[in-house]
Design a protein around this motif. Structure first.
Motif, PDB file in Angstrom:
ATOM      1  N   UNK A 233      51.401  89.404  56.732  1.00 32.75           N
ATOM      2  CA  UNK A 233      50.425  90.345  57.300  1.00 32.75           C
ATOM      3  C   UNK A 233      50.819  90.742  58.715  1.00 32.75           C
ATOM      4  N   UNK A 234      51.267  89.734  59.485  1.00 29.32           N
ATOM      5  CA  UNK A 234      51.622  89.988  60.881  1.00 29.32           C
ATOM      6  C   UNK A 234      52.789  90.976  60.974  1.00 29.32           C
ATOM      7  N   UNK A 235      53.776  90.787  60.085  1.00 28.64           N
ATOM      8  CA  UNK A 235      54.933  91.694  60.095  1.00 28.64           C
ATOM      9  C   UNK A 235      54.531  93.102  59.649  1.00 28.64           C
ATOM     10  N   UNK A 236      53.624  93.190  58.691  1.00 28.23           N
ATOM     11  CA  UNK A 236      53.144  94.506  58.260  1.00 28.23           C
ATOM     12  C   UNK A 236      52.406  95.199  59.408  1.00 28.23           C
ATOM     13  N   UNK A 237      51.628  94.412  60.134  1.00 24.70           N
ATOM     14  CA  UNK A 237      50.914  94.950  61.308  1.00 24.70           C
ATOM     15  C   UNK A 237      51.927  95.545  62.301  1.00 24.70           C
ATOM     16  N   UNK A 238      53.019  94.816  62.498  1.00 26.53           N
ATOM     17  CA  UNK A 238      54.043  95.295  63.444  1.00 26.53           C
ATOM     18  C   UNK A 238      54.688  96.602  62.972  1.00 26.53           C
ATOM     19  N   UNK A 241      51.003  98.877  59.944  1.00 25.32           N
ATOM     20  CA  UNK A 241      49.998  98.700  58.881  1.00 25.32           C
ATOM     21  C   UNK A 241      48.861  97.869  59.491  1.00 25.32           C
ATOM     22  N   UNK A 242      47.954  98.557  60.138  1.00 20.34           N
ATOM     23  CA  UNK A 242      46.957  97.859  60.959  1.00 20.34           C
ATOM     24  C   UNK A 242      45.624  97.638  60.235  1.00 20.34           C
ATOM     25  N   UNK A 243      45.560  98.087  58.979  1.00 18.73           N
ATOM     26  CA  UNK A 243      44.332  97.896  58.178  1.00 18.73           C
ATOM     27  C   UNK A 243      44.706  97.152  56.903  1.00 18.73           C
ATOM     28  N   UNK A 244      43.945  96.102  56.592  1.00 19.00           N
ATOM     29  CA  UNK A 244      44.151  95.395  55.322  1.00 19.00           C
ATOM     30  C   UNK A 244      42.972  95.711  54.401  1.00 19.00           C
ATOM     31  N   UNK A 245      43.310  96.254  53.249  1.00 20.83           N
ATOM     32  CA  UNK A 245      42.255  96.555  52.274  1.00 20.83           C
ATOM     33  C   UNK A 245      42.275  95.499  51.174  1.00 20.83           C
ATOM     34  N   UNK A 246      41.185  94.726  51.085  1.00 24.48           N
ATOM     35  CA  UNK A 246      41.073  93.742  50.009  1.00 24.48           C
ATOM     36  C   UNK A 246      40.540  94.446  48.757  1.00 24.48           C
ATOM     37  N   UNK A 247      41.271  94.331  47.652  1.00 23.78           N
ATOM     38  CA  UNK A 247      40.889  95.037  46.421  1.00 23.78           C
ATOM     39  C   UNK A 247      40.471  94.027  45.356  1.00 23.78           C
ATOM     40  N   UNK A 248      39.295  94.256  44.779  1.00 24.12           N
ATOM     41  CA  UNK A 248      38.847  93.384  43.684  1.00 24.12           C
ATOM     42  C   UNK A 248      38.519  94.219  42.464  1.00 24.12           C
ATOM     43  N   UNK A 249      38.619  93.583  41.322  1.00 24.20           N
ATOM     44  CA  UNK A 249      38.387  94.274  40.045  1.00 24.20           C
ATOM     45  C   UNK A 249      37.175  93.736  39.303  1.00 24.20           C
ATOM     46  N   UNK A 272      42.459  93.510  72.025  1.00 23.60           N
ATOM     47  CA  UNK A 272      43.176  94.728  71.630  1.00 23.60           C
ATOM     48  C   UNK A 272      44.120  94.562  70.456  1.00 23.60           C
ATOM     49  N   UNK A 273      44.068  93.422  69.773  1.00 18.58           N
ATOM     50  CA  UNK A 273      44.936  93.245  68.594  1.00 18.58           C
ATOM     51  C   UNK A 273      44.107  92.933  67.347  1.00 18.58           C
ATOM     52  N   UNK A 274      44.815  92.688  66.269  1.00 20.11           N
ATOM     53  CA  UNK A 274      44.158  92.281  65.026  1.00 20.11           C
ATOM     54  C   UNK A 274      44.256  93.351  63.960  1.00 20.11           C
ATOM     55  N   UNK A 275      44.180  92.898  62.723  1.00 17.90           N
ATOM     56  CA  UNK A 275      44.226  93.793  61.563  1.00 17.90           C
ATOM     57  C   UNK A 275      42.787  94.095  61.170  1.00 17.90           C
ATOM     58  N   UNK A 276      42.462  95.365  61.000  1.00 15.07           N
ATOM     59  CA  UNK A 276      41.093  95.721  60.619  1.00 15.07           C
ATOM     60  C   UNK A 276      40.914  95.474  59.118  1.00 15.07           C
ATOM     61  N   UNK A 277      39.995  94.572  58.742  1.00  9.93           N
ATOM     62  CA  UNK A 277      39.823  94.282  57.315  1.00  9.93           C
ATOM     63  C   UNK A 277      38.802  95.214  56.666  1.00  9.93           C
ATOM     64  N   UNK A 278      39.147  95.716  55.519  1.00 11.98           N
ATOM     65  CA  UNK A 278      38.197  96.524  54.768  1.00 11.98           C
ATOM     66  C   UNK A 278      38.336  96.169  53.290  1.00 11.98           C
ATOM     67  N   UNK A 279      37.582  96.826  52.416  1.00 11.62           N
ATOM     68  CA  UNK A 279      37.662  96.413  51.013  1.00 11.62           C
ATOM     69  C   UNK A 279      37.293  97.545  50.077  1.00 11.62           C
ATOM     70  N   UNK A 280      37.797  97.454  48.870  1.00  9.54           N
ATOM     71  CA  UNK A 280      37.396  98.393  47.818  1.00  9.54           C
ATOM     72  C   UNK A 280      37.167  97.599  46.525  1.00  9.54           C
ATOM     73  N   UNK A 281      36.164  98.046  45.782  1.00 11.24           N
ATOM     74  CA  UNK A 281      35.897  97.452  44.472  1.00 11.24           C
ATOM     75  C   UNK A 281      36.418  98.452  43.445  1.00 11.24           C
ATOM     76  N   UNK A 282      37.338  97.993  42.624  1.00 13.25           N
ATOM     77  CA  UNK A 282      37.956  98.892  41.638  1.00 13.25           C
ATOM     78  C   UNK A 282      37.359  98.632  40.264  1.00 13.25           C
ATOM     79  N   UNK A 283      37.242  99.628  39.453  1.00 17.04           N
ATOM     80  CA  UNK A 283      37.844 100.912  39.673  1.00 17.04           C
ATOM     81  C   UNK A 283      36.920 101.875  40.424  1.00 17.04           C
ATOM     82  N   UNK A 300      47.592 101.504  56.199  1.00 17.76           N
ATOM     83  CA  UNK A 300      47.037 100.433  55.369  1.00 17.76           C
ATOM     84  C   UNK A 300      48.077  99.583  54.647  1.00 17.76           C
ATOM     85  N   UNK A 301      47.721  98.325  54.450  1.00 17.27           N
ATOM     86  CA  UNK A 301      48.321  97.558  53.349  1.00 17.27           C
ATOM     87  C   UNK A 301      47.164  96.965  52.554  1.00 17.27           C
ATOM     88  N   UNK A 302      47.472  96.487  51.347  1.00 15.32           N
ATOM     89  CA  UNK A 302      46.400  96.003  50.494  1.00 15.32           C
ATOM     90  C   UNK A 302      46.681  94.586  49.988  1.00 15.32           C
TER      91      UNK A 302
END
Ligand code: PA5
Length: 397
Positions: A233-238, A241-249, A272-283, A300-302
């Motif tokens: 996650x940290x490397x993706x942020x660098x 990719x500053x937003x992490x989307x948690x996806x559930x089914x 001033x740091x950190x990954x912003x967490x968000x989420x989506x419920x699929x579908x 984003x990354x997911x």
């Protein structure tokens, strides 16, 4: 069993040298973690405390129609997420647990109080600080309702307090009134308090605590993979990719993603740091935010949370419906990856108490490690105080 895949759909963003450099920092990071005085949640919960929690749950079930849990943030989300995940969508013989304390909506609280007027209800007020505004207001309103219904010797039996051992107004009230009470230990912060009475008491009403407890401590085996997750996650942020989307089914996992958002949001979002967490419920959300994920700003990354097997399933045109759901998940990961969205995957063999409890431990570890990778203190949340101060000033307190 839980499987992890942090490589298949991320490798073009992860440079081997940078990954290894961070993996080489594991000892430094885990040493910092071990030296923290806020990791009481890694220690085994005492058997006699578990016994007291189960006894209290039996007392509630045998004496009341329902339990009203009053708490917010880390004093509510863990048990709420679990409860939402494991109770039936429809029907079932779940002992009624109502969660309040998360809103100042007068409509909600008015309806709640009207509903409770005819009920023989018990309150479990949960606040480590004992000063949280939403909790305090809801508690006062419901306590007043109890006082209108019963005399002092009776209404006291309807209140159970979970708070700090010594500090705060709730503890003072316990000492004065002699309410039943539990302790949130000093060395465990709100969002890391799943393995404390704050969450275990509400859960003990409907679930097997022994399974939850054993699953949680099995999470200790995931220490290495928690560090790998934090590093990825940290490397993706660098890489922006500053937003992490948690996806559930599974619809019933929606509040597990709320728990994740609180855990990572309050742990990492500082200085001033950190990954912003968000989420989506699929579908469902593929028909709303899915467009943004596929073709919008590439911030984003997911992280996909997949349930491999389901006991109850429906056949649809010769296939299990759950298999179709999983097939959609695999397809969505490929589609989003092709739209330059890195995708990580966490696969639970089954959605059961033990597995989810293990994941709770895993995510807590990963969040804490991540905090140290970002160079911030993972266990405080000074930012939350700012709005509380503004409110207190506006109220003239
Ligand atoms: O993680 C945290 O520490 C916070 O989210 C708290 O749990 C939340 O603010 C509620 O605090 P308290 O338990 O003191 O009422």
């Amino acid at each position: 069993m839980i499987k992890f895949d942090f490589n298949t759909y991320t490798d073009q963003w992860i440079e081997e040298g940078q990954y290894q450099a961070l993996m080489n920092r594991k000892k430094e990071i885990t040493d910092k973690f071990s030296q923290s005085d806020m990791i009481g949640w890694t220690e085994r919960i005492e058997e006699n405390l578990l016994w007291k929690i189960k006894e209290t749950a039996n007392y509630i079930k045998n004496n009341f129609d329902c339990l009203v849990v009053i708490g917010i943030g880390g004093s509510f989300l863990g048990s709420y997420a679990f409860d939402k995940m494991f109770q039936n969508y429809f029907g079932g013989n779940h002992f009624e647990v109502i969660y309040a304390g998360t809103t100042l909506s007068s409509k909600y609280l008015d309806e709640l109080m009207n509903y409770l007027k005819e009920k023989n209800f018990c309150i479990n007020v949960i606040s480590k600080s004992g000063t949280t505004m939403e909790t305090t207001i809801t508690y006062k309103l419901l306590k007043d309702l109890l006082k209108r219904k019963y005399d002092e010797s009776e209404y006291k039996r309807h209140i159970i307090v979970t708070t700090d051992k010594e500090k705060g107004s709730l503890r003072e009230e316990v000492n004065e009134m002699g309410y039943a009470s539990f302790v949130i230990p000093n060395n465990i912060g709100g969002r890391y308090s799943f393995m404390t009475p704050a969450h275990l008491l509400p859960l003990a009403l409907n679930y097997d605590l022994d399974e939850i407890v054993s699953g949680y401590y099995h999470g200790k085996r995931l220490e290495d993979v928690a560090y790998q997750y934090a590093v990825t996650r940290y490397l993706l942020f660098q890489k922006g990719k500053v937003v992490e989307n948690f996806c559930v089914y599974e619809e019933n996992m929606e509040f597990f993603t709320e728990w994740l958002k609180q855990l990572f949001g309050e742990t990492e979002g500082k200085e001033g740091v950190g990954i912003f967490p968000t989420s989506t419920v699929h579908t469902r959300d593929l028909h709303s935010l899915g467009q943004f994920v596929q073709e919008g700003n590439k911030i984003l990354f997911e992280t996909f949370l997949k349930v491999e097997e389901m006991d109850d399933y429906i056949e649809y045109e010769g296939r299990k419906l759950h298999d179709i759901n999983n097939l959609v998940e695999d397809s969505v990961m490929r589609a989003h990856f092709s739209g330059n969205v890195p995708c990580l995957e966490i696969i639970m063999q089954e959605l059961d108490l033990e597995t989810v409890a293990s994941l709770i431990y895993f995510f807590q570890l990963a969040a804490a490690y991540s905090g140290y990778l970002f160079g911030i203190e993972p266990f405080n949340q000074p930012g939350v105080e700012v709005y509380k101060k503004e409110v207190r000033e506006s109220l003239g307190e």
